[in-house]
Design an enzyme around this catalytic site. Structure first.
Site, PDB file in Angstrom:
ATOM      1  CG  ASP A  37      99.849  70.351  23.431  1.00 56.62           C
ATOM      2  OD1 ASP A  37      98.888  70.257  22.642  1.00 56.62           O
ATOM      3  OD2 ASP A  37      99.998  71.311  24.207  1.00 56.62           O
ATOM      4  N   GLY A  38      98.201  67.370  22.076  1.00 58.13           N
ATOM      5  CA  GLY A  38      96.933  66.724  22.427  1.00 58.13           C
ATOM      6  C   GLY A  38      95.811  67.702  22.726  1.00 58.13           C
ATOM      7  NE  ARG A  95      80.087  52.164  33.387  1.00 57.59           N
ATOM      8  CZ  ARG A  95      80.929  51.346  32.749  1.00 57.59           C
ATOM      9  NH1 ARG A  95      80.811  50.039  32.903  1.00 57.59           N
ATOM     10  NH2 ARG A  95      81.864  51.823  31.970  1.00 57.59           N
ATOM     11  CG  ASP A 168      73.575  44.531  36.725  1.00 55.30           C
ATOM     12  OD1 ASP A 168      72.448  45.051  36.593  1.00 55.30           O
ATOM     13  OD2 ASP A 168      74.607  44.997  36.205  1.00 55.30           O
ATOM     14  CE  LYS A 191      77.566  43.661  37.084  1.00 52.52           C
ATOM     15  NZ  LYS A 191      77.386  44.467  35.882  1.00 52.52           N
ATOM     16  CG  ASP A 217      73.197  45.838  31.347  1.00 53.58           C
ATOM     17  OD1 ASP A 217      72.689  46.711  32.078  1.00 53.58           O
ATOM     18  OD2 ASP A 217      74.241  45.239  31.656  1.00 53.58           O
ATOM     19  N   GLY A 224      81.824  41.591  29.979  1.00 53.96           N
ATOM     20  CA  GLY A 224      81.938  40.676  31.122  1.00 53.96           C
ATOM     21  C   GLY A 224      80.593  40.365  31.764  1.00 53.96           C
TER      22      GLY A 224
HETATM   23  C1  R5P Z   1      76.629  48.212  35.121  1.00 50.79           C
HETATM   24  O1  R5P Z   1      75.985  48.037  36.119  1.00 50.79           O
HETATM   25  C2  R5P Z   1      76.031  48.380  33.744  1.00 50.79           C
HETATM   26  O2  R5P Z   1      74.648  48.379  33.763  1.00 50.79           O
HETATM   27  C3  R5P Z   1      76.529  47.305  32.800  1.00 50.79           C
HETATM   28  O3  R5P Z   1      76.037  46.046  33.231  1.00 50.79           O
HETATM   29  C4  R5P Z   1      78.028  47.248  32.813  1.00 50.79           C
HETATM   30  O4  R5P Z   1      78.562  48.532  32.796  1.00 50.79           O
HETATM   31  C5  R5P Z   1      78.531  46.491  31.628  1.00 50.79           C
HETATM   32  O5  R5P Z   1      79.917  46.478  31.677  1.00 50.79           O
HETATM   33  P1  R5P Z   1      80.707  45.235  31.140  1.00 50.79           P
HETATM   34  O6  R5P Z   1      80.225  44.969  29.749  1.00 50.79           O
HETATM   35  O7  R5P Z   1      82.159  45.693  31.164  1.00 50.79           O
HETATM   36  O8  R5P Z   1      80.487  44.104  32.076  1.00 50.79           O
END
Ligand code: R5P
Length: 312
Positions: A37-38, A95, A168, A191, A217, A224
């Site tokens: 069942d996981g 996040r 960002d 962004k 990052d 994205g």
């Molecule tokens: C968000 O602010 C994080 O620092 C990353 O920029 C973000 O989580 C990256 O997510 P994705 O690759 O889906 O854009």
């Protein structure tokens, strides 16, 4: 106390093994049974009176890995470990550090409370999305950073004229830390997130014309954010010589294809999560095992971690 003991869950056994090997310590035996069942049920070896470090990043599949971590912590507590440290190199849910609209939960707080309730006496993380994780936690959090490790490699690979780019506003401090280590200027992309996988980037603060760029990052999830940043950079006249550095290569869904379509010469990441999905891209993976092993050796000996910690 004897040697520190490393107990690795199933999220990233190769990392747990590398940490054990670096410390010269025998890993704790562990089997995780999966029921039809996981449900999961770990069975661990003898840890009574031991200083145990449970290595389990909570990357994809986040929820399964988080629940497994909770069960491993509980197993250690019930087996009478003297001290239990959750080593979560990538901390999923970080996040979700605040509500951005009514009706949401605060996942980071829930995950921290769950780890504490399950038996963790302390938490070790690497480059969490929000360093304020520590302020949300009732147990001590040691926030390590892979930035010097990645910056060291960037110093060899990134062109002399490169500009460091924060994709960002949230990554500006991170870009400044890379900038300070590498002695390069910093530019910032503005962004807006449209959905879980799509973002829009329109503005750029800084001069990138005719220069190569290094986008930094904390993590790459769907790709994205990187895609949007590259588009803005090219529109602002940056050269097609782009490097991307990020600590956590989640690379979910279409991320590898998305990144492969961009003029990225090098994707530089660590192995805080299994880095298998980078293999179709020009990449380098730096291991965080030595960093984790050094931190564990210091914690076990009651020494300060000063030089390994993230400083905002
Ligand atoms: C968000 O602010 C994080 O620092 C990353 O920029 C973000 O989580 C990256 O997510 P994705 O690759 O889906 O854009």
């Amino acid at each position: 106390m004897t040697n520190p003991r490393i107990l690795s869950g199933t999220a990233h056994p190769a990392l747990g093994d590398a940490v054990s090997e670096a410390l010269g310590t025998e890993p704790v035996e562990c089997e995780v049974e999966r029921f039809p069942d996981g449900e999961l049920q770990p069975v661990i070896g003898h840890v009574r009176g031991e200083d145990v470090y449970v290595v389990q990043p909570t990357g994809p599949k986040v929820n399964g890995h988080l629940v497994e971590l909770l069960l491993l912590l509980d197993a250690c507590r019930r087996a009478d470990a003297a001290r239990i440290t959750a080593v979560v190199p990538y901390f999923g849910y970080a996040r979700q550090d605040r509500r951005t609209r009514a009706g949401q939960s605060v996942g980071a707080r829930v995950a921290l409370d769950a780890l504490t309730a399950a038996g963790a006496n302390r938490l070790v993380v690497v480059d969490p999305h929000n360093p304020a994780l520590e302020a949300m936690s009732t147990i001590p959090v040691e926030t390590l950073t892979a930035v010097p490790l990645l910056a060291h490699t960037l110093a060899e690979h990134a062109p002399e004229a490169a500009v460091l780019v924060s994709p960002d506003l949230g990554a500006v401090k991170l870009a400044e830390r890379y900038g300070a280590l590498l002695g390069r200027p910093v530019a910032v992309v503005h962004k807006t997130r449209l959905s879980g996988s799509d973002v829009q980037a329109e503005e750029l603060i800084g001069d990138v014309a005719d220069r190569p760029a290094v986008i930094v990052d904390d993590m790459i999830s769907t790709g994205g954010t990187i895609e949007a940043a590259v588009q803005v950079l090219l529109a602002q006249g940056a050269t097609q010589d782009i490097t991307v550095a990020a600590t956590h290569p989640l690379l979910v869904q279409q991320a590898p294809d998305r990144l492969a379509r961009l003029p990225i010469n090098l994707l530089l990441v660590t192995n805080t999560v299994p880095p298998g999905r980078v293999r179709t891209l020009p990449h380098r993976v730096r291991s965080v095992a030595p960093l984790l092993a050094e931190a564990i050796a210091l914690l076990h000996g009651g020494e300060p971690l000063d030089t390994l910690l993230m400083r905002a």
